[in-house]
Write an enzyme that holds these catalytic residues in place. Structure first.
Site: not given
Length: 332
Positions: A10-12, A153, A157
């Site tokens: 993924g991006f991070i 979402y 979280k």
């Protein structure tokens, strides 16, 4: 040290793995290469990491498969675990709630169960500024009540933070949850505004500007975020580090914002992109979308008190860096 990173393609996760490998650590990645957005971009990120073939190995598995996760964990024997894998996106959660329950709740449960069994030195996990939900007092501080999520979402979280605290309390797992604030930069996610805007502007297509362009965000450049994570990895929760610390009174657990505390207006963000591209965007102004918030604004005081670091990259630097990467990656 030995690190295990979930969501490594993924991006991070990619940026974090690349940084840790450059620092000389061993990294085991876990990713299911989901089709939520272009898997080819994830494969390209992973190929960059696999160049470090002596220090990096990816395990292609879904976190909902607890047995597969256990086998990967046993092989990696990590000192530090950074749990970044999740189903992201506020708007997507309205139409696909089951994906968030599976990826975010069950996936995190399996991570916590593995941590219970194998006892890493430090477990770190990603949360989001979205947990602040309907809060209106700015800046958002970690000590604020975050009990009014406005999207599923955000609710999932926030639930993972509570799950993490309970496991930290019951089983003595040193745990840090960090709340991200609109992360952007090279290798970013195609579902996020900067990526979508860049693609549309270069194609001469209109961009959709929600909230009539009156929203603001505490945009966080990805290199700043990674620096914060790396420093927090060393700050194992044991005793209160500074004023305003969120260390739990009953567990080695804390929550930390990673954001610069310098929000920018959406129209300013778009203007920086137009300058970097040398083109003016065709704008379609639309009302706020369900589940969205008008503004985000991080207090970075606790992060700075614990690590001595505060994100500082302005959008005037970060946005052109993304555009340079985008042009290079896609040959434009």
């Amino acid at each position: 040290m030995r690190f295990l990173i979930t969501g490594s393609a993924g991006f991070i996760g990619f940026h974090l793995a690349r940084r840790l490998l450059a620092d000389g650590h061993q990294v085991a990645g876990v990713d299911n290469f989901s089709s939520y957005y272009d898997p080819e971009l994830k494969e390209a990120r992973n190929a960059q990491l696999e160049r470090h073939h002596n220090a990096f190995k990816v395990h292609r598995l879904d976190l909902q498969d607890g047995s597969a996760l256990t086998r990967a964990w046993e092989e990696a024997r990590p000192d530090v675990v950074v749990h970044l894998a999740a189903q992201a996106g506020v708007r997507y959660s309205i139409d696909h709630p089951d994906s968030y329950v599976g990826s975010n709740l069950i996936g995190t449960y399996n991570i916590l169960e593995a941590a219970r069994r194998f006892k890493p030195r430090h477990l770190l996990a990603a949360s989001t500024s979205s947990v602040y939900g309907a809060n209106t007092e700015m800046p958002f501080r970690e000590t604020d009540r975050a009990v009014h999520p406005v999207s599923l979402y955000a609710a999932t979280k926030g639930a993972t933070e509570l799950m993490g605290h309970s496991y930290s309390h019951l089983f003595g797992i040193p745990t840090t949850f960090f709340r991200f604030f609109t992360v952007y930069g090279p290798w970013g996610r195609p579902d996020m505004a900067l990526f979508k805007f860049t693609r549309a502007i270069l194609a001469g297509e209109p961009i959709e500007v929600y909230g009539e362009g009156k929203m603001s965000r505490d945009f966080t450049y990805v290199d700043d975020l990674i620096e914060g994570i790396v420093r927090l990895a060393e700050a194992v929760p044991q005793s209160a580090a500074a004023e305003g610390d969120t260390l739990s009174p009953v567990a080695p657990f804390r929550v930390v914002n990673i954001g610069g505390g310098t929000p920018s207006g959406l129209m300013d963000y778009i203007a920086e992109l137009e300058r970097a591209l040398g083109r003016e965007a065709i704008k379609t102004f639309l009302p706020m979308q369900d589940g969205d918030v008008t503004a985000t604004f991080a207090s970075a005081d606790l992060l700075e008190n614990i690590t001595g670091y505060r994100p500082m990259t302005p959008i005037s630097v970060g946005v052109p860096a993304f555009v340079d990467w985008y042009r290079d990656h896609y040959g434009i």
